[in-house]
Design a protein around this motif. Structure first.
Motif, short mmCIF file in Angstrom:
data_model
loop_
_atom_site.label_atom_id
_atom_site.label_comp_id
_atom_site.label_asym_id
_atom_site.label_seq_id
_atom_site.Cartn_x
_atom_site.Cartn_y
_atom_site.Cartn_z
N GLY A 19 0.81 -1.22 0.00
CA GLY A 19 0.00 0.00 0.00
C GLY A 19 0.84 1.27 0.00
N ILE A 21 1.45 3.52 2.51
CA ILE A 21 2.39 3.59 3.64
C ILE A 21 3.46 2.49 3.51
CG2 ILE A 21 2.61 3.21 6.15
CD1 ILE A 21 1.47 5.92 5.58
N ALA A 43 0.55 -8.67 2.39
CA ALA A 43 -0.42 -7.91 1.58
C ALA A 43 -1.75 -8.65 1.58
CB ALA A 43 0.10 -7.74 0.17
N ASN A 44 -2.74 -8.02 1.01
CA ASN A 44 -4.07 -8.63 0.96
C ASN A 44 -4.28 -9.36 -0.35
OD1 ASN A 44 -6.58 -9.20 2.07
ND2 ASN A 44 -7.54 -7.43 1.08
N ASN A 45 -4.11 -8.64 -1.46
CA ASN A 45 -4.45 -9.16 -2.79
C ASN A 45 -3.36 -8.98 -3.84
OD1 ASN A 45 -7.09 -10.32 -2.96
ND2 ASN A 45 -7.89 -8.32 -2.35
N ALA A 65 -2.85 -12.28 2.71
CA ALA A 65 -4.04 -12.49 3.55
C ALA A 65 -5.10 -13.29 2.80
CB ALA A 65 -4.59 -11.15 4.02
N LEU A 91 -0.85 -14.35 9.46
CA LEU A 91 -0.46 -12.95 9.64
C LEU A 91 -0.24 -12.64 11.13
CD1 LEU A 91 -1.91 -10.90 7.00
CD2 LEU A 91 -1.56 -9.68 9.08
N ALA A 106 0.43 -1.18 8.56
CA ALA A 106 0.07 -0.32 7.43
C ALA A 106 -1.02 -0.95 6.58
CB ALA A 106 1.30 0.00 6.59
N MET A 107 -1.79 -1.86 7.19
CA MET A 107 -2.94 -2.35 6.46
C MET A 107 -4.11 -1.45 6.76
SD MET A 107 -2.74 -4.97 9.09
CE MET A 107 -3.30 -6.52 8.47
N VAL A 108 -5.17 -1.61 5.98
CA VAL A 108 -6.25 -0.66 6.12
C VAL A 108 -7.43 -1.29 6.86
CG1 VAL A 108 -7.15 -1.16 3.79
CG2 VAL A 108 -7.56 1.05 4.79
N GLY A 109 -8.05 -0.53 7.76
CA GLY A 109 -9.31 -0.92 8.37
C GLY A 109 -9.22 -1.81 9.60
N ALA A 111 -9.30 -4.84 9.95
CA ALA A 111 -8.44 -6.02 9.81
C ALA A 111 -7.11 -5.85 10.54
CB ALA A 111 -8.19 -6.31 8.34
N ALA A 129 0.37 2.86 11.86
CA ALA A 129 -0.26 3.68 10.82
C ALA A 129 -1.76 3.40 10.82
CB ALA A 129 0.34 3.36 9.46
N GLY A 211 -3.90 5.71 0.03
CA GLY A 211 -4.81 4.66 -0.42
C GLY A 211 -6.22 5.22 -0.57
N MET A 272 5.03 11.24 3.93
CA MET A 272 4.85 10.27 5.01
C MET A 272 6.14 9.53 5.37
SD MET A 272 1.92 10.58 6.28
CE MET A 272 2.02 9.21 7.41
P1 NAD Z 1 -3.53 1.25 1.01
O1 NAD Z 1 -4.91 0.89 0.59
O2 NAD Z 1 -2.66 1.99 0.06
O3 NAD Z 1 -2.75 -0.07 1.45
C1 NAD Z 1 -3.29 -1.01 2.30
C2 NAD Z 1 -2.39 -2.20 2.47
O4 NAD Z 1 -3.00 -3.12 3.38
C3 NAD Z 1 -2.14 -2.99 1.19
O5 NAD Z 1 -0.84 -3.54 1.22
C4 NAD Z 1 -3.16 -4.12 1.26
O6 NAD Z 1 -2.74 -5.26 0.57
C5 NAD Z 1 -3.22 -4.38 2.76
N1 NAD Z 1 -4.55 -4.85 3.21
C6 NAD Z 1 -5.74 -4.28 2.93
N2 NAD Z 1 -6.74 -4.97 3.50
C7 NAD Z 1 -6.16 -5.99 4.17
C8 NAD Z 1 -6.67 -7.07 4.94
N3 NAD Z 1 -7.99 -7.25 5.13
N4 NAD Z 1 -5.79 -7.94 5.47
C9 NAD Z 1 -4.46 -7.79 5.27
N5 NAD Z 1 -3.93 -6.81 4.54
C10 NAD Z 1 -4.76 -5.91 4.00
O7 NAD Z 1 -3.69 2.06 2.39
P2 NAD Z 1 -2.73 3.18 2.99
O8 NAD Z 1 -3.11 4.51 2.46
O9 NAD Z 1 -1.30 2.74 2.90
O10 NAD Z 1 -3.19 3.18 4.52
C11 NAD Z 1 -2.82 2.13 5.41
C12 NAD Z 1 -3.19 2.55 6.83
O11 NAD Z 1 -2.39 3.67 7.20
C13 NAD Z 1 -4.64 2.98 7.00
O12 NAD Z 1 -5.10 2.58 8.26
C14 NAD Z 1 -4.56 4.49 6.93
O13 NAD Z 1 -5.60 5.11 7.65
C15 NAD Z 1 -3.21 4.75 7.58
N6 NAD Z 1 -2.58 6.01 7.16
C16 NAD Z 1 -2.25 6.20 5.86
C17 NAD Z 1 -1.64 7.37 5.46
C18 NAD Z 1 -1.21 7.58 4.02
O14 NAD Z 1 -0.59 8.62 3.74
N7 NAD Z 1 -1.48 6.69 3.12
C19 NAD Z 1 -1.40 8.39 6.39
C20 NAD Z 1 -1.76 8.17 7.72
C21 NAD Z 1 -2.34 6.97 8.09
#
Ligand code: NAD
Ligand code: MG
Length: 394
Positions: A19, A21, A43-45, A65, A91, A106-109, A111, A129, A211, A272
């Motif tokens: 992702g 981050i 990673a997820n997918n 995942a 995981l 750095a995964m989202v949500g 999960a 993150a 993301g 970031m």
């Molecule tokens: P993104 O969508 O770019 O990446 C998400 C990553 O998590 C991917 O590698 C994906 O494969 C993995 N993932 C997603 N769902 C999953 C699951 N169910 N199980 C396992 N892995 C899973 O997201 P992002 O923008 O990098 O954000 C990641 C986290 O960091 C979020 O919680 C976001 O709020 C936080 N965050 C991001 C930023 C930013 O600048 N991107 C800044 C601050 C906080």
């Protein structure tokens, strides 16, 4: 600690390495090959990018995942001495591996909650993150971190800024935390305009490349609401001590006002890699080649009050924080459902707040939830929110 320990490279596990981050964290590792080494990537997918990352960074372990993607990943990495696993249980286990020093979540949500709890129990420093973990179950996560003496180091830029402002201030009274917000792409839109804004417009953030989910959360300002809750748990302040100020230039990343009235701010480029690196290097500050702020270009810093009428999600997040218990977990689950629907063009921009509000009214409230309650709440709130989205009676 002996000299050898000092020389040892920190072993890092990155949850969500493909992702926004995750990939920026890998740039930080690349910048400091003498200090950091990748132990695990997950990673997820996105198998293709996970394969490319594994080839480049040579981790001990990779986890996908989504179990359906396991065979392809395993096959592609057959010629490498890397362990390949799949699924949520893998995981959660991988983060416990003895050599790991830091787990970057750095995964989202939602999960992110379970593997973060596993990493805390294993005593790994958490570079956090994944703010949803603290939104959903901040109290539980904090208790666990205290019990296992595990540090939680913020990666979110606002929280990293506050953390940096607090260095050297131990024991000094904090009056308030001031979280800055860019205001997102719809900062100046009228209520009428917000009725018809599209997914494509929402995905164009003025200052940050992130993301899709967090970009939509920034457009609705739910992201700022979540960050207020995140700040409450990270810094142990009362809700009324957290203020949000809209600062469209995203140069000041956040501020702390102390008991004597003095305000400290942390400034920097909206990049970031800076807060990620600080979480990795803390308590040290190490050099980097990242772009610097140029004050001949950023000639004005402006501030506005957030408008909770146009950005109702911010008000809903505040309400959830005040009500406590499992209410933030309900809001998070409903938000994940509506953001997903919005990205599939299944709900209008303003409809998202309606569904979240109705889900908050309908889902079962639990004042003192335990882990199992959070799991059940997440399932229930997702079901309710999905029904509201489908029936479009909102
Ligand atoms: P993104 O969508 O770019 O990446 C998400 C990553 O998590 C991917 O590698 C994906 O494969 C993995 N993932 C997603 N769902 C999953 C699951 N169910 N199980 C396992 N892995 C899973 O997201 P992002 O923008 O990098 O954000 C990641 C986290 O960091 C979020 O919680 C976001 O709020 C936080 N965050 C991001 C930023 C930013 O600048 N991107 C800044 C601050 C906080
Ligand atoms: Mg942030």
């Amino acid at each position: 600690m002996n000299i050898e320990d000092h020389k040892k490279k920190k072993q890092i596990a990155i949850l969500g390495s493909t992702g926004s981050i995750g990939t920026q964290a890998l740039q930080v590792v690349e910048e400091h090959p003498d200090l950091y080494e990748v132990y695990a990537l997950t990673a997820n997918n996105r198998v293709e990018s996970l394969i490319a990352q594994a080839r480049k960074f040579q981790p001990e372990v990779v986890v996908i995942a989504n179990e359906d993607k396991y065979a392809g990943l395993k096959e592609a990495l057959n010629d490498m001495p890397v362990k390949v696993y799949a699924g949520m249980d893998a995981l959660c286990q991988v983060v416990e591996a003895a050599p790991i020093d830091i787990v970057l979540t750095a995964m989202v949500g939602y999960a992110g909650l379970k593997p973060t709890m596993s990493a805390i129990r294993a005593g790994k420093a958490i570079a956090l993150a994944n703010k949803e973990t603290l939104v959903v179950a901040g109290e539980l996560v904090n208790e666990l971190a205290q019990q296992y003496r595990t540090p939680i180091l913020p990666v979110d830029s606002e929280h990293s800024a506050i953390f940096q402002c607090l260095v050297g201030e131990f024991g000094n009274p904090i009056e308030k935390l001031i979280l800055t917000a860019s205001g997102g792409p719809f900062r100046t839109c009228s209520m009428e305009e917000l009725q018809t804004v599209t997914k494509v417009q929402a995905l164009k953030h003025p200052n940050w490349e992130m993301g899709a989910k967090i970009t939509v959360d920034s457009a609705t300002m739910m992201n700022k609401g979540f960050e207020v809750i995140e700040a409450k748990w990270l810094f142990g302040v009362r809700p009324d001590q957290i203020e949000v100020v809209v600062h469209p230039q995203s140069v000041i990343h956040s501020m702390v006002q102390f008991g004597d009235g003095s305000v400290k701010a942390q400034l920097g480029m909206p990049d970031m890699r800076l807060p990620i690196q600080y979480a990795f290097s803390y308590p040290e500050r190490i050099s980097s080649s990242f772009e610097r702020l140029d004050f001949s270009k950023c000639t004005s810093l402006t501030f506005e009050q957030p408008d909770m009428r146009r950005f109702r999600n911010l008000a809903l997040a505040y309400e959830a924080m005040h009500r406590g218990g499992n209410m933030p977990c309900i809001v998070n689950a409903a938000n994940e459902v509506v953001v997903d629907a919005f990205l599939k063009e299944g709900i209008a921009f303003l409809g998202m707040s309606d569904v979240i509000e109705k889900t908050m009214e309908r889902a079962s409230f639990i004042k003192n939830p335990v882990y199992e309650d959070y799991v059940a709440t997440d399932v229930e709130a997702r079901r309710i929110a999905s029904e509201f989205v489908r029936s479009s009676c909102v």
